[in-house]
Every structure is written in C-alpha cells, then in structure tokens.
Scaffold this active site. Structure first.
Site, PDB file in Angstrom:
ATOM      1  CG  ASP A 113      -2.127   1.116   1.828  1.00 47.61           C
ATOM      2  OD1 ASP A 113      -3.117   1.473   0.831  1.00 47.61           O
ATOM      3  OD2 ASP A 113      -1.847   1.811   2.445  1.00 47.61           O
ATOM      4  CB  SER A 114       0.390   4.670  -0.497  1.00 48.02           C
ATOM      5  OG  SER A 114      -0.925   4.749   0.530  1.00 48.02           O
ATOM      6  CE1 TYR A 168       2.935   5.433  -3.415  1.00 48.49           C
ATOM      7  CE2 TYR A 168       1.781   3.333  -4.434  1.00 48.49           C
ATOM      8  CZ  TYR A 168       2.532   3.806  -3.667  1.00 48.49           C
ATOM      9  OH  TYR A 168       3.758   3.038  -3.251  1.00 48.49           O
ATOM     10  N   GLY A 169      -3.008   8.909  -3.785  1.00 46.26           N
ATOM     11  CA  GLY A 169      -3.971   8.922  -4.149  1.00 46.26           C
ATOM     12  C   GLY A 169      -4.491  10.334  -4.804  1.00 46.26           C
ATOM     13  CB  CYS A 212      -2.850   0.671  -2.189  1.00 52.58           C
ATOM     14  SG  CYS A 212      -3.369   2.285  -2.775  1.00 52.58           S
ATOM     15  CG  ASN A 213     -10.048   1.201  -2.274  1.00 56.55           C
ATOM     16  OD1 ASN A 213     -10.667   0.073  -3.262  1.00 56.55           O
ATOM     17  ND2 ASN A 213      -9.890   0.465  -1.621  1.00 56.55           N
ATOM     18  CB  THR A 214      -4.947   4.737  -4.644  1.00 61.66           C
ATOM     19  OG1 THR A 214      -6.123   5.454  -3.976  1.00 61.66           O
ATOM     20  CG2 THR A 214      -4.341   6.259  -6.187  1.00 61.66           C
ATOM     21  CD  GLU A 267       0.224   6.123   5.749  1.00 62.27           C
ATOM     22  OE1 GLU A 267       2.027   5.915   6.936  1.00 62.27           O
ATOM     23  OE2 GLU A 267       0.024   5.748   5.724  1.00 62.27           O
ATOM     24  CB  CYS A 309      -9.622   5.032   0.964  1.00 59.12           C
ATOM     25  SG  CYS A 309      -8.013   5.614   1.755  1.00 59.12           S
ATOM     26  CB  THR A 310      -7.078   0.195   2.294  1.00 65.72           C
ATOM     27  OG1 THR A 310      -5.595   0.586   1.521  1.00 65.72           O
ATOM     28  CG2 THR A 310      -7.750  -1.091   0.790  1.00 65.72           C
ATOM     29  CG  HIS A 311      -5.201   4.974   4.907  1.00 58.91           C
ATOM     30  ND1 HIS A 311      -4.178   4.456   3.349  1.00 58.91           N
ATOM     31  CD2 HIS A 311      -3.441   5.627   5.211  1.00 58.91           C
ATOM     32  CE1 HIS A 311      -2.842   4.628   3.590  1.00 58.91           C
ATOM     33  NE2 HIS A 311      -3.203   5.277   4.313  1.00 58.91           N
TER      34      HIS A 311
HETATM   35  N1  DGL Z   1      -4.233   3.375   0.609  1.00 58.81           N
HETATM   36  C1  DGL Z   1      -4.903   3.438   0.287  1.00 58.81           C
HETATM   37  C2  DGL Z   1      -6.211   3.445  -0.954  1.00 58.81           C
HETATM   38  O1  DGL Z   1      -6.834   2.189  -0.646  1.00 58.81           O
HETATM   39  C3  DGL Z   1      -3.985   5.258  -0.717  1.00 58.81           C
HETATM   40  C4  DGL Z   1      -3.981   6.759  -0.210  1.00 58.81           C
HETATM   41  C5  DGL Z   1      -3.175   7.130  -0.690  1.00 58.81           C
HETATM   42  O2  DGL Z   1      -2.013   6.653  -0.990  1.00 58.81           O
HETATM   43  O3  DGL Z   1      -3.560   8.279  -0.889  1.00 58.81           O
HETATM   44  O4  DGL Z   1      -6.841   4.068  -1.457  1.00 58.81           O
END
Ligand code: DGL
Length: 281
Positions: free
Chosen positions: A13-14, A45-46, A76-78, A154, A186-188
C-alpha cells in the site's frame, strides 16, 4: 512448476492502509507468511497522476518479488484502480486487487443513494464509473475524495475529535443527499471505522471489502495449489511473528506506532532501501 506453498504473500500500500487488509488475511490465511511493504516515503498516492502511481506500484511489486512473494495483494484502492492492469502486463506473478464494495452496497441500500469515501484518484477514475455501471444499476453513487483522512491515518489519528471533524466535512454532504450505505473505498479508512460510524450514525451501514479481498487471495492460492500448511481459517487475526516482515520506505518508528494501533499487536518494522521517486512528467 516450483513448489511455492511456503513462499510468502506480498502485500503493499502507499502506507499503513493495507494493514487493514493484512489484518483480514491474518484471520483468513493464518498458515501463510506475509511480507508487507508500506511506501510511506511516497504517500499519498491518491493525489498523483496515473503514470506515477504505476511507477511506484511497479517498484513496490519488484521489492516484494525480491523477497520471494508467490502472490501480490495490491492492498490499495488507488494503486488497484490506476496500476493493476499495468502490473499484470509487467509481471507474471498473480495479483489480487482491491475493489470498492459497490456491489454489496447496491444490494444493501433502501434509499437508492450510496456514498463512497475514497481518494481523489479512485473517486474520479474510469474504473469506479465502470464498476457503478456494472453493479449499481438504478442506484445513485456519490463518490468523494478524502485526501485529508489518508494523512490523518498516517499520523495515527484514527479516532477522536480531529478525525471526526475531518470525516464530517467529507461525509455530511453525502448524508444530506440521503445515503444509507457508506463504502470505505480507501484501505486507510477501515482503520478509522469507529470514527466513521460515530459520524454517520446507526442508520447508515459502513462497509468495506477487506474480508472479500482476503477470501479472493485464498481462492487465487487454492487454484494453483499454493496454500501453505492446512489452509486453515482462524476466528481472530493471528499474531505477527518473525516469519513475517513489515517494511516501509519512510519513518519506521512512525509506521510501527500506527501499525501497532491498527493491528492491535506489537510489530517490528524494517526500513526499505531508498526507492527511486518518480519523476514528474
Ligand atoms: N490506501 C490507499 C487506497 O486505498 C491510498 C491512500 C493514498 O495513498 O492516497 O487508496
């Protein structure tokens, strides 16, 4: 074909978000070993263009392959939305991507309005539009990019007034439109689930796809005969052991602190060698 049963599952993931998926896999696949890479040095990443997300995702996949991963879970969805096809073209290892829980949301909703809290890249990408067209016919989906929440997660701000205020800013407009299901896209965000639930109240279902991704990973391994040990399922996530390894490209102490809060157990984190940052076109 090589016997990969004892090889680890790679997860990236990011940052810390993919740990919410790892947690599901520690329960669904307790006999497996895991190597996790959080690209905290390049998070988020998003907000990046697709080409950068693809380059960072390829770097992450290479890192996991160098550590013997038999399958790579793009937690990570992104990265799944922007880079999964590119990863599959580049490497032969099987990849499991994260798909927002649109399909179950479309089944659950009574009001016909579903909200998705995601990153900018996921909320406005073609992938989501297609997913909605395929699985949410007749349902109105409201997708919102919530970059501030990724930064809070984060930092380890997973609940409390600061998290709830930030969540409210993103979610209130969707509540005003009548959503009765909120997808954590988003996995966060599952790491902040309690705060989301407090903000949306008991009338709105808050769902994510973590358990489904863990089951999909099991299917991918089972199909190839690559499941380790007895292939058991546990009722609780098993503890992280020395057979597993957690890596990040940023501050390892910060990552360890947040990882411990998300996983509910103490962990050791190793620093990944400096990854080359993508050059902006
Ligand atoms: N956890 C990430 C996701 O599921 C991305 C968060 C990011 O880096 O913007 O999209």
């Amino acid at each position: 074909m090589a016997d990969l049963r004892n090889a680890p599952i790679g997860v990236f993931d990011s940052g810390v978000g993919g740990l919410t998926i790892l947690n599901e896999m520690l329960r669904e696949l307790p006999d497996e070993r895991f190597v996790y890479y959080g690209d905290t040095g390049n998070c988020p990443y998003g907000v990046r263009p697709t080409s950068e997300i693809q380059e960072l995702s390829r770097n992450a996949a290479r890192f996991l392959l160098e550590r013997g991963a038999k399958v790579i879970v793009v937690a990570c969805n992104t990265a799944s939305v922007s880079a999964l096809a590119n990863l599959r073209e580049t490497f032969t290892v099987p990849f499991v991507g994260v798909v927002p829980a649109i399909k179950p949301a479309a089944t659950l909703t009574h009001s016909g309005h579903v909200g998705i809290a995601a990153t900018e890249a996921s909320a406005h990408g073609d992938y989501l539009r297609q997913l909605i067209a395929d699985h949410a016919n007749g349902v109105t989906v409201h997708a919102v990019g919530c970059p501030q929440l990724v930064l809070l997660a984060e930092k380890g701000v997973l609940g409390g007034p600061e998290a709830e205020t930030a969540i409210r800013d993103y979610v209130d407009p969707m509540l005003a439109l009548g959503i009765d299901v909120l997808v954590l896209g988003c996995t966060h965000f599952p790491a902040m689930r309690d705060a989301f639930v407090r903000v949306v109240g008991s009338e709105v279902a808050v769902i994510d796809s973590g358990a489904a991704i863990a089951r999909q990973t099991r299917r991918v391994l089972a199909e190839r005969g690559w499941l380790s040990g007895e292939g058991n399922v546990a009722s609780e996530p098993r503890a992280i052991t020395t057979a597993d390894s957690l890596w990040c490209s940023g501050d390892i102490h910060q990552f360890a602190r947040v990882a411990e809060a998300i996983l509910g157990m103490s962990v050791e984190v190793r620093g990944a060698p400096e990854m080359v940052s993508p050059t902006r076109a």
